[in-house]
Every structure is written in structure tokens, then in C-alpha cells.
Design an enzyme around this catalytic site. Structure first.
Site, PDB file in Angstrom:
ATOM      1  N   ILE A  38      92.458  27.515   2.887  1.00  0.00           N
ATOM      2  CA  ILE A  38      92.839  26.925   4.177  1.00  0.00           C
ATOM      3  C   ILE A  38      91.605  26.492   4.984  1.00  0.00           C
ATOM      4  O   ILE A  38      91.703  25.637   5.866  1.00  0.00           O
ATOM      5  CB  ILE A  38      93.707  27.931   4.978  1.00  0.00           C
ATOM      6  CG1 ILE A  38      94.591  27.231   5.980  1.00  0.00           C
ATOM      7  CG2 ILE A  38      92.861  28.998   5.639  1.00  0.00           C
ATOM      8  CD1 ILE A  38      95.672  28.131   6.571  1.00  0.00           C
ATOM      9  N   ASN A  62      84.201  37.994  -3.401  1.00  0.00           N
ATOM     10  CA  ASN A  62      83.726  38.835  -2.301  1.00  0.00           C
ATOM     11  C   ASN A  62      84.423  40.195  -2.380  1.00  0.00           C
ATOM     12  O   ASN A  62      85.640  40.252  -2.578  1.00  0.00           O
ATOM     13  CB  ASN A  62      84.027  38.170  -0.957  1.00  0.00           C
ATOM     14  CG  ASN A  62      83.263  36.872  -0.774  1.00  0.00           C
ATOM     15  OD1 ASN A  62      82.138  36.725  -1.253  1.00  0.00           O
ATOM     16  ND2 ASN A  62      83.878  35.903  -0.104  1.00  0.00           N
ATOM     17  N   GLY A  69      81.820  40.606   2.329  1.00  0.00           N
ATOM     18  CA  GLY A  69      82.443  39.570   3.159  1.00  0.00           C
ATOM     19  C   GLY A  69      83.917  39.356   2.858  1.00  0.00           C
ATOM     20  O   GLY A  69      84.494  38.335   3.232  1.00  0.00           O
ATOM     21  N   GLN A  70      84.549  40.321   2.199  1.00  0.00           N
ATOM     22  CA  GLN A  70      85.971  40.166   1.872  1.00  0.00           C
ATOM     23  C   GLN A  70      86.819  40.323   3.123  1.00  0.00           C
ATOM     24  O   GLN A  70      86.633  41.269   3.898  1.00  0.00           O
ATOM     25  CB  GLN A  70      86.385  41.211   0.822  1.00  0.00           C
ATOM     26  CG  GLN A  70      87.818  41.039   0.345  1.00  0.00           C
ATOM     27  CD  GLN A  70      88.182  41.977  -0.800  1.00  0.00           C
ATOM     28  OE1 GLN A  70      87.398  42.868  -1.156  1.00  0.00           O
ATOM     29  NE2 GLN A  70      89.350  41.786  -1.378  1.00  0.00           N
ATOM     30  N   HIS A  93      90.771  37.989  -5.267  1.00  0.00           N
ATOM     31  CA  HIS A  93      90.813  36.534  -5.465  1.00  0.00           C
ATOM     32  C   HIS A  93      89.450  36.032  -5.913  1.00  0.00           C
ATOM     33  O   HIS A  93      88.409  36.569  -5.512  1.00  0.00           O
ATOM     34  CB  HIS A  93      91.257  35.809  -4.201  1.00  0.00           C
ATOM     35  CG  HIS A  93      90.529  36.227  -2.954  1.00  0.00           C
ATOM     36  ND1 HIS A  93      90.826  37.393  -2.283  1.00  0.00           N
ATOM     37  CD2 HIS A  93      89.515  35.655  -2.284  1.00  0.00           C
ATOM     38  CE1 HIS A  93      90.031  37.516  -1.241  1.00  0.00           C
ATOM     39  NE2 HIS A  93      89.205  36.474  -1.218  1.00  0.00           N
ATOM     40  N   HIS A 100      87.070  32.813  -5.675  1.00  0.00           N
ATOM     41  CA  HIS A 100      86.819  31.516  -5.035  1.00  0.00           C
ATOM     42  C   HIS A 100      86.240  30.584  -6.095  1.00  0.00           C
ATOM     43  O   HIS A 100      85.273  30.944  -6.785  1.00  0.00           O
ATOM     44  CB  HIS A 100      85.766  31.646  -3.920  1.00  0.00           C
ATOM     45  CG  HIS A 100      86.185  32.455  -2.739  1.00  0.00           C
ATOM     46  ND1 HIS A 100      86.629  31.907  -1.559  1.00  0.00           N
ATOM     47  CD2 HIS A 100      86.206  33.801  -2.544  1.00  0.00           C
ATOM     48  CE1 HIS A 100      86.896  32.853  -0.686  1.00  0.00           C
ATOM     49  NE2 HIS A 100      86.646  34.023  -1.253  1.00  0.00           N
TER      50      HIS A 100
HETATM   51  P1  5GP Z   1      87.496  36.402   1.417  1.00  0.00           P
HETATM   52  O1  5GP Z   1      86.781  36.254   2.737  1.00  0.00           O
HETATM   53  O2  5GP Z   1      88.441  37.586   1.439  1.00  0.00           O
HETATM   54  O3  5GP Z   1      86.622  36.378   0.211  1.00  0.00           O
HETATM   55  O4  5GP Z   1      88.369  35.087   1.267  1.00  0.00           O
HETATM   56  C1  5GP Z   1      89.608  34.913   1.867  1.00  0.00           C
HETATM   57  C2  5GP Z   1      89.853  33.426   1.880  1.00  0.00           C
HETATM   58  O5  5GP Z   1      91.217  33.217   2.129  1.00  0.00           O
HETATM   59  C3  5GP Z   1      89.069  32.681   2.964  1.00  0.00           C
HETATM   60  O6  5GP Z   1      88.241  31.699   2.373  1.00  0.00           O
HETATM   61  C4  5GP Z   1      90.175  32.094   3.846  1.00  0.00           C
HETATM   62  O7  5GP Z   1      89.856  30.811   4.325  1.00  0.00           O
HETATM   63  C5  5GP Z   1      91.362  32.084   2.918  1.00  0.00           C
HETATM   64  N1  5GP Z   1      92.650  32.215   3.590  1.00  0.00           N
HETATM   65  C6  5GP Z   1      92.969  33.150   4.525  1.00  0.00           C
HETATM   66  N2  5GP Z   1      94.253  32.981   4.902  1.00  0.00           N
HETATM   67  C7  5GP Z   1      94.741  31.944   4.172  1.00  0.00           C
HETATM   68  C8  5GP Z   1      96.026  31.303   4.128  1.00  0.00           C
HETATM   69  O8  5GP Z   1      96.973  31.661   4.815  1.00  0.00           O
HETATM   70  N3  5GP Z   1      96.156  30.250   3.276  1.00  0.00           N
HETATM   71  C9  5GP Z   1      95.116  29.832   2.469  1.00  0.00           C
HETATM   72  N4  5GP Z   1      95.349  28.777   1.669  1.00  0.00           N
HETATM   73  N5  5GP Z   1      93.902  30.414   2.508  1.00  0.00           N
HETATM   74  C10 5GP Z   1      93.724  31.455   3.333  1.00  0.00           C
END
Ligand code: 5GP
Ligand code: ZN
Length: 115
Positions: A32, A88, A94-95, A101, A103
Site C-alpha cells: 500500500i 523485516n 522494522g517489522q 511477509h 518484500h
Molecule cells: P513490515 O514493516 O512489517 O516489514 O511491512 C509491512 C508492510 O505492509 C509495509 O510496507 C506496509 O506499507 C504494508 N501494509 C500495511 N498495511 C497494508 C494494507 O492494508 N495493504 C497493503 N497492501 N499493504 C499494507
């Protein structure tokens, strides 16, 4: 499905997303808040919070996520130029979403080490 997990809700279709790939093990959709021209999240259908919580039973799933990311990169046309995959993990990593997931970032040059 884990209650109050955004990514479980995306898998269930309760939160909309732009899916780019899915199979019986994983779902991939556009982030997103993209940090590169292509920024896709590849997630397992099975909920587990992080790499820190991965167990031996997740071995095949983890391999599947990486191979799926590589295939999506090829299909998206930037595999030869290169790309980055990132997992992450926990606070220092930074999770922010605690459903594991991968990236998949492509379409620009990345620096190393990341910030
Ligand atoms: P993290 O910071 O945990 O490694 O990554 C989480 C990712 O999820 C972030 O890059 C954030 O932009 C994405 N994200 C969070 N909420 C949503 C959502 O509701 N929809 C989508 N498509 N991505 C999301
Ligand atoms: Zn989840």
C-alpha cells in the site's frame, strides 16, 4: 486465520488488495506504501508472526515464498536488472505487520547496507 491480522484479512478478501499472484501456499499483492517502482508483498496463507517464530514445519513454505518472489520478479520483467527481497523481523528489523511477509522490491537501484 489470526484475529485482528491485516494480512489474514487480505487473504480472506475482507480488506481489498491488488493481488499479483496466488497459489495454494501464498498470496502476493502490491504494498500500500511502495518503496520502489515495484513493491510486492509475498505472504503465506498460514499465519505465523515472523521469521523469529518460524519452525522446521515452515521450511517448505519459506522456500516457496522465495521461489514465488523470484518467479514474480521474472514475470514482472526486472529479474535480470535485479531486485531485493527483505524480511523485516521484530522491532529492530522494522517489522510492523506481524504476519510473516517477504518484500519484493524492484525497478530501481538499492544501496547496501539498508538504513
Ligand atoms: P513490515 O514493516 O512489517 O516489514 O511491512 C509491512 C508492510 O505492509 C509495509 O510496507 C506496509 O506499507 C504494508 N501494509 C500495511 N498495511 C497494508 C494494507 O492494508 N495493504 C497493503 N497492501 N499493504 C499494507
Ligand atoms: Zn495473519
Amino acid at each position: 486465520m489470526s484475529e485482528n491480522c491485516i494480512f489474514c484479512k487480505i487473504i480472506a478478501g475482507e480488506i481489498p488488495s491488488k493481488k499479483v499472484y496466488e497459489d495454494d501456499v501464498c498470496v502476493a499483492f502490491n504494498d500500500i506504501s511502495p518503496q520502489a517502482p515495484t513493491h510486492i508483498l509475498v505472504i503465506p496463507r498460514e499465519h505465523f508472526a515472523s521469521l523469529d517464530e518460524a519452525e522446521t514445519k515452515h521450511k517448505e513454505t519459506l522456500g516457496h515464498l522465495l521461489l514465488s518472489a523470484a518467479e514474480i520478479a521474472r514475470q514482472s520483467g526486472f529479474a535480470k536488472n535485479g531486485y531485493r527481497v527483505v524480511i523485516n523481523t521484530n522491532d529492530d528489523g522494522g517489522q510492523t505487520v506481524f504476519h510473516l511477509h517477504v518484500h519484493l522490491l524492484g525497478g530501481r537501484q538499492f544501496i547496501f547496507p539498508p538504513g
